[in-house]
Design an enzyme around this catalytic site. Structure first.
Site, PDB file in Angstrom:
ATOM      1  N   GLY A 217      59.108  -2.375  -1.513  1.00 32.85           N
ATOM      2  CA  GLY A 217      60.123  -1.333  -1.494  1.00 32.85           C
ATOM      3  C   GLY A 217      59.518   0.012  -1.162  1.00 32.85           C
ATOM      4  O   GLY A 217      58.395   0.125  -0.661  1.00 32.85           O
ATOM      5  N   ILE A 218      60.269   1.073  -1.471  1.00 38.00           N
ATOM      6  CA  ILE A 218      59.853   2.427  -1.137  1.00 38.00           C
ATOM      7  C   ILE A 218      59.242   3.105  -2.368  1.00 38.00           C
ATOM      8  O   ILE A 218      59.599   2.801  -3.499  1.00 38.00           O
ATOM      9  CB  ILE A 218      61.064   3.241  -0.614  1.00 38.00           C
ATOM     10  CG1 ILE A 218      60.621   4.564  -0.002  1.00 38.00           C
ATOM     11  CG2 ILE A 218      62.095   3.438  -1.710  1.00 38.00           C
ATOM     12  CD1 ILE A 218      61.723   5.264   0.772  1.00 38.00           C
ATOM     13  N   GLY A 219      58.290   4.010  -2.147  1.00 33.53           N
ATOM     14  CA  GLY A 219      57.730   4.771  -3.257  1.00 33.53           C
ATOM     15  C   GLY A 219      56.221   4.665  -3.356  1.00 33.53           C
ATOM     16  O   GLY A 219      55.576   3.899  -2.643  1.00 33.53           O
ATOM     17  N   GLY A 220      55.654   5.437  -4.275  1.00 34.47           N
ATOM     18  CA  GLY A 220      54.211   5.498  -4.429  1.00 34.47           C
ATOM     19  C   GLY A 220      53.596   4.187  -4.866  1.00 34.47           C
ATOM     20  O   GLY A 220      52.539   3.778  -4.384  1.00 34.47           O
ATOM     21  N   MET A 221      54.273   3.467  -5.793  1.00 38.03           N
ATOM     22  CA  MET A 221      53.697   2.227  -6.299  1.00 38.03           C
ATOM     23  C   MET A 221      53.634   1.131  -5.232  1.00 38.03           C
ATOM     24  O   MET A 221      52.577   0.519  -5.035  1.00 38.03           O
ATOM     25  CB  MET A 221      54.473   1.768  -7.543  1.00 38.03           C
ATOM     26  CG  MET A 221      53.778   0.672  -8.336  1.00 38.03           C
ATOM     27  SD  MET A 221      53.880  -0.930  -7.562  1.00 38.03           S
ATOM     28  CE  MET A 221      55.652  -1.036  -7.318  1.00 38.03           C
ATOM     29  N   GLU A 242      62.740  -5.657   3.877  1.00 42.89           N
ATOM     30  CA  GLU A 242      63.839  -4.791   4.321  1.00 42.89           C
ATOM     31  C   GLU A 242      63.285  -3.658   5.186  1.00 42.89           C
ATOM     32  O   GLU A 242      63.724  -3.434   6.304  1.00 42.89           O
ATOM     33  CB  GLU A 242      64.533  -4.227   3.082  1.00 42.89           C
ATOM     34  CG  GLU A 242      65.620  -3.217   3.337  1.00 42.89           C
ATOM     35  CD  GLU A 242      66.219  -2.733   2.025  1.00 42.89           C
ATOM     36  OE1 GLU A 242      66.742  -3.575   1.265  1.00 42.89           O
ATOM     37  OE2 GLU A 242      66.167  -1.515   1.749  1.00 42.89           O
ATOM     38  N   ILE A 317      64.597   3.090 -11.870  1.00 40.98           N
ATOM     39  CA  ILE A 317      64.599   4.340 -12.639  1.00 40.98           C
ATOM     40  C   ILE A 317      64.388   4.047 -14.119  1.00 40.98           C
ATOM     41  O   ILE A 317      63.548   4.642 -14.771  1.00 40.98           O
ATOM     42  CB  ILE A 317      65.923   5.099 -12.416  1.00 40.98           C
ATOM     43  CG1 ILE A 317      66.032   5.534 -10.951  1.00 40.98           C
ATOM     44  CG2 ILE A 317      66.019   6.311 -13.344  1.00 40.98           C
ATOM     45  CD1 ILE A 317      67.387   6.077 -10.566  1.00 40.98           C
ATOM     46  N   GLY A 340      68.045  -3.003  -1.410  1.00 41.98           N
ATOM     47  CA  GLY A 340      67.893  -4.440  -1.332  1.00 41.98           C
ATOM     48  C   GLY A 340      67.264  -5.078  -2.547  1.00 41.98           C
ATOM     49  O   GLY A 340      66.955  -6.277  -2.529  1.00 41.98           O
ATOM     50  N   LYS A 366      59.877  15.708 -18.542  1.00 37.21           N
ATOM     51  CA  LYS A 366      60.893  16.643 -18.070  1.00 37.21           C
ATOM     52  C   LYS A 366      60.987  17.796 -19.048  1.00 37.21           C
ATOM     53  O   LYS A 366      61.168  17.584 -20.251  1.00 37.21           O
ATOM     54  CB  LYS A 366      62.253  15.936 -17.951  1.00 37.21           C
ATOM     55  CG  LYS A 366      63.339  16.799 -17.347  1.00 37.21           C
ATOM     56  CD  LYS A 366      64.629  16.005 -17.175  1.00 37.21           C
ATOM     57  CE  LYS A 366      65.718  16.863 -16.567  1.00 37.21           C
ATOM     58  NZ  LYS A 366      66.994  16.093 -16.412  1.00 37.21           N
TER      59      LYS A 366
END
Length: 443
Positions: A217-221, A242, A317, A340, A366
């Site tokens: 997938g997408i992202g740093g990991m 994907e 998340i 996906g 945060k």
């Protein structure tokens, strides 16, 4: 046959092309790095002539659309995002972008059977000698859009790479208008992994073996996993994904990926879109190793399940103690799209020797305060991206919680075991209050 004359007849200015749009129309802007740019500006210039034009775009990566900028009341243009990019998230926060929920592998059927398309504005590579325009690195659901559209306008851009695959081209005979452009294709560098990303990636690496077929997938990991794979000694990996990204190019160039052990599409890399830097676009351009296929093939759990040792790696998340996974919203605030992850979680489970992983840091900061990503229940309004019964393994920097075949108290115990230590006692108390904690569970 020479298509030069037909091309000339259909070649118009952007201003002339967008005259086909009428009040009340549904307009498509394409997707990912292939989202309408010049036609968007021309349509925005017609604001005072048009009312209630609905515009759909999937993960726009080419900047904030002009139609949203010029019409803050949304009386003239209503902009809709199918999978949120950073641009669309910001617009949504301002009330200028709506979201359309979807299951990604079903999207072509949505268009063919449920959705109206009056005008499609699609960026493409220049026409070849056979009269075909290539959709480039965003095959996805593009042909389904074109099949449904009453009018098709092509935004021809020489910077779009040509890709092999299926449903990857459209013939000039199907097109109403052509405009010529020359702007750089959007580049999206991969997120830089932090130390926790790398720790999670190292846990995932232990689950991989020679011949595994990967989806990242997408992202740093996921990027960290890709980098570690590129520098590993793994052999004959496959890719069925994907999104094709920069780290996958490195995996191929360093000899990790051959596709030699894939059950289907042997020796081929399969994706439905590519999104990265120029490095990625140059790699996929006319590369016979890469197939860009429609998303109802790449993301279909039945197709994925035919691939042995399929490993799916995605982010989320937060997760609650029941195993409900949220990958797209913070309460009612839409952050991303469903994407996906549900498709690949289901597909990996069907695969012989398959493994599905949903990854996240155990906590986040945060306002100077630390919060747990493993929660008693999801925040009110948060989307359930993956149903608890479909949930694969959850990974944090503290390990892996496998949820398949586990009762609620077993799930709670497994998830608390990979939560940040500062929150474990609090989570046990919540599990007790909700009746999903067995008194003999280890503390």
């Amino acid at each position: 046959m020479d298509y030069t004359e037909e091309y000339k007849r259909k070649l118009v200015t952007p201003e002339e092309a967008v005259k086909v749009v009428k009040s009340g129309d549904w307009v498509e802007y394409g997707s990912f790095s292939g989202s309408a740019v010049v036609l968007d500006k021309a349509l925005a210039a017609r604001k005072d002539e048009l009312w209630d034009v609905k515009i759909r775009n999937c993960t726009r990566s080419t900047g904030t659309p002009e139609v949203a900028k010029v019409d803050p009341t949304r009386e003239h243009f209503t902009y809709i995002g199918l999978q949120f990019s950073g641009y669309e998230r910001k617009l949504s926060d301002q009330g200028l972008c709506s979201y359309m929920p979807l299951v990604y592998h079903e999207l072509p059927k949505y268009y063919r059977e449920y959705m109206d398309v009056d005008v499609a504005m699609i960026p493409v590579a220049p026409m070849d000698k056979f009269g075909y325009f290539n959709f480039g690195p965003q095959v996805s659901h593009t042909m389904a859009i074109c099949e449904k559209a009453k009018k098709i306008i092509l935004e021809v851009n020489p910077n779009i790479p040509r890709c092999f695959g299926q449903e990857e081209v459209i013939h000039i005979s199907k097109v109403d208008h052509i405009i010529e452009t020359d702007y750089p294709i959007a580049e999206i560098p991969g997120a830089v992994p932090n130390d926790i990303d790398k720790k999670i990636a190292s846990i995932i690496m232990e689950q991989l073996e020679d011949g595994s077929c990967l989806q990242l997938g997408i992202g740093g990991m996921p990027n960290a996993v890709g980098e570690m794979i590129a520098d590993s000694d793994l052999k004959d990996l496959g890719i069925h994904t994907e999104m094709f990204v920069d780290s996958m190019v490195e995996m191929v160039e360093k000899g990790r990926v051959t596709g030699a052990r894939k059950n289907i599409d042997k020796y081929k890399i399969v994706a439905t879109f590519a999104l990265g830097t120029q490095k990625t676009y140059e790699f996929i351009n006319y590369n016979p190793m890469v197939l860009l296929m429609p998303v109802n093939y790449t993301n279909d759990p039945a197709v994925i399940g035919r691939l042995d040792k399929f490993v799916s790696i995605n982010n989320c998340i937060d997760v609650d103690l029941f195993g409900q996974i949220n990958s797209e919203s913070s309460g009612t605030r839409q952050i991303s799209g469903t994407g996906g992850s549900i498709c690949f979680a289901l597909g990996a489970f069907r695969s012989n020797g398959g493994k599905g992983f949903i990854c996240m840091t155990s906590s986040f900061s945060k306002g100077g305060k630390l919060f747990s990503r493993i929660r008693p229940t999801l925040e009110t309004g948060s989307a359930v991206t993956i149903h608890r019964g479909m949930a694969p393994s959850i990974v944090t920097e503290y390990g892996i919680a496998t949820l398949k075949g586990k009762s609620l108290w077993e799930r709670a115990a497994a998830l608390i075991n990979i939560a940040h230590p500062d929150f474990r006692e609090e989570l046990i108390k919540s599990a007790q209050d909700m009746g999903i904690w067995r008194q003999s569970n280890k503390r």
